[in-house]
Design a protein around this motif. Sequence first.
Motif, PDB file in Angstrom:
ATOM      1  N   ALA A 219       0.836  -1.269  -0.052  1.00 43.60           N
ATOM      2  CA  ALA A 219       0.073  -0.055   0.061  1.00 43.60           C
ATOM      3  C   ALA A 219       1.029   1.218   0.109  1.00 43.60           C
ATOM      4  CB  ALA A 219      -0.744  -0.016   1.227  1.00 43.60           C
ATOM      5  N   THR A 220       2.080   1.064   0.669  1.00 46.85           N
ATOM      6  CA  THR A 220       2.803   2.445   0.647  1.00 46.85           C
ATOM      7  C   THR A 220       3.397   2.316  -0.505  1.00 46.85           C
ATOM      8  OG1 THR A 220       3.231   1.891   3.147  1.00 46.85           O
ATOM      9  CG2 THR A 220       4.766   3.404   1.919  1.00 46.85           C
ATOM     10  N   GLU A 221       3.978   1.463  -1.092  1.00 52.58           N
ATOM     11  CA  GLU A 221       4.526   1.650  -2.437  1.00 52.58           C
ATOM     12  C   GLU A 221       3.682   2.146  -3.595  1.00 52.58           C
ATOM     13  OE1 GLU A 221       6.105  -2.533  -3.244  1.00 52.58           O
ATOM     14  OE2 GLU A 221       7.812  -2.035  -1.968  1.00 52.58           O
ATOM     15  N   ASN A 222       2.557   1.660  -3.437  1.00 53.96           N
ATOM     16  CA  ASN A 222       1.351   2.292  -4.366  1.00 53.96           C
ATOM     17  C   ASN A 222       1.076   3.837  -4.080  1.00 53.96           C
ATOM     18  OD1 ASN A 222       0.800  -0.385  -5.580  1.00 53.96           O
ATOM     19  ND2 ASN A 222      -0.798  -0.969  -4.216  1.00 53.96           N
ATOM     20  N   LEU A 223       1.066   4.218  -2.842  1.00 56.02           N
ATOM     21  CA  LEU A 223       0.853   5.532  -2.553  1.00 56.02           C
ATOM     22  C   LEU A 223       2.014   6.438  -3.156  1.00 56.02           C
ATOM     23  CD1 LEU A 223      -0.824   7.560  -1.441  1.00 56.02           C
ATOM     24  CD2 LEU A 223       0.214   7.103   0.926  1.00 56.02           C
TER      25      LEU A 223
ATOM     26  N   THR B 247       3.754   6.736   6.641  1.00 54.26           N
ATOM     27  CA  THR B 247       4.956   6.355   5.975  1.00 54.26           C
ATOM     28  C   THR B 247       5.487   7.041   5.023  1.00 54.26           C
ATOM     29  OG1 THR B 247       4.557   4.166   6.934  1.00 54.26           O
ATOM     30  CG2 THR B 247       6.361   4.172   5.367  1.00 54.26           C
ATOM     31  N   ALA B 248       4.490   7.078   4.244  1.00 54.28           N
ATOM     32  CA  ALA B 248       4.767   7.867   2.747  1.00 54.28           C
ATOM     33  C   ALA B 248       5.539   9.216   3.189  1.00 54.28           C
ATOM     34  CB  ALA B 248       3.711   7.817   1.902  1.00 54.28           C
ATOM     35  N   VAL B 249       4.590   9.993   4.046  1.00 56.58           N
ATOM     36  CA  VAL B 249       5.124  11.645   4.426  1.00 56.58           C
ATOM     37  C   VAL B 249       6.628  11.439   5.018  1.00 56.58           C
ATOM     38  CG1 VAL B 249       4.639  13.444   5.544  1.00 56.58           C
ATOM     39  CG2 VAL B 249       2.756  12.093   4.552  1.00 56.58           C
TER      40      VAL B 249
END
Length: 343
Positions: free
Chosen positions: A67-71, A208-210
């Motif tokens: 999900a993090t990679e997709n985001l 995590t993305a931020v």
Amino acid sequence: MLLAASAAVLVLALAFAVISSGHDVSNAIAMPVRHRALTARTALVMAAVLNVLGVALVALLMPTQQATENLETLLPDPRTGLLVVASALIVSIAWALLTWQRGLPASMGATLTSSLLAASLTAGALGLTNYPPSSAWPLGLLLLPVVLGPLVAFALSWILLIPVVHLASRFEADQVTLSARVVLAIGATAINLGHGVIHGPRMIALVTAVAGLSGLSALEAPEAAVAIAVVVALCLAGGSLLGGWQIARTISSRMVRPDAVRGATAQAVAGALLLPVALGSDVQMSTSQTTAAAVLGAGVNQRFRSTHHVVVAQVIGCWIITIPACAAASAVLVAAASPLLSL
């Protein structure tokens, strides 16, 4: 400067987690509280605990790396990525508060996803990044559950009532009421747990993305995943305790007034759809639209007419305009704020 902007965006992300949880808790507590299966206080505390358990299940059984990679495909570079996320979160929080104030069960997942997608595409169109984002993942994630989920919930709830009402007619009224209250409590458990499972990975991935955009590599370390999951769980739990009584009233009485048997059937259908799908797939259904559609399907399948068509039209209208309205607002906000990147 980058660290300060990242901290502000993280605050926005956690604020959205709290507000969206307070917005969505009404989905699980509306029917049980109305039919006295649970007291208001018990329903809110149970919602908070089950949301924490849902996030714990996600952290233990369902890694959020994908999900993090997709985001991150929508956030190609730090400065532009922070602008995209900040714009999407501001729009999402504003939409959540507006629909909360009006008592409308809008989808917070559709709100955030459409805002992120529009903001990212706008940044690419303005030339703010050399890596145009891909829209295939979020479009599939957005349209399938938002369109099909309510239709399936409505149909299942309406159809299931035929054998349920036939079976209930063979028992005494007190027995039927008691059984309905038990089912309402069980359904509330499934919906609350499903809410944590659905929204947990979304918020963990966003935080995590931020952190990755800010350059805070320590927050991307494996040992930080537990801390991020705990913070997200606490935000969802705290939001649950806020309650969503205006939206709960819309679901339980303003839109349609189902009796205890029909309310229990709707609650069971919503719980049976949300929790297994959340645990068994990457599809993130809308708890608001699934639950409201199930209640509507159960409510219209009764001899006496209790459907308030004006309110139903308002709810469905909100569902229809949520995606384009949030996408347009997010795109405008990115375009308006883009000059700040040159400072």
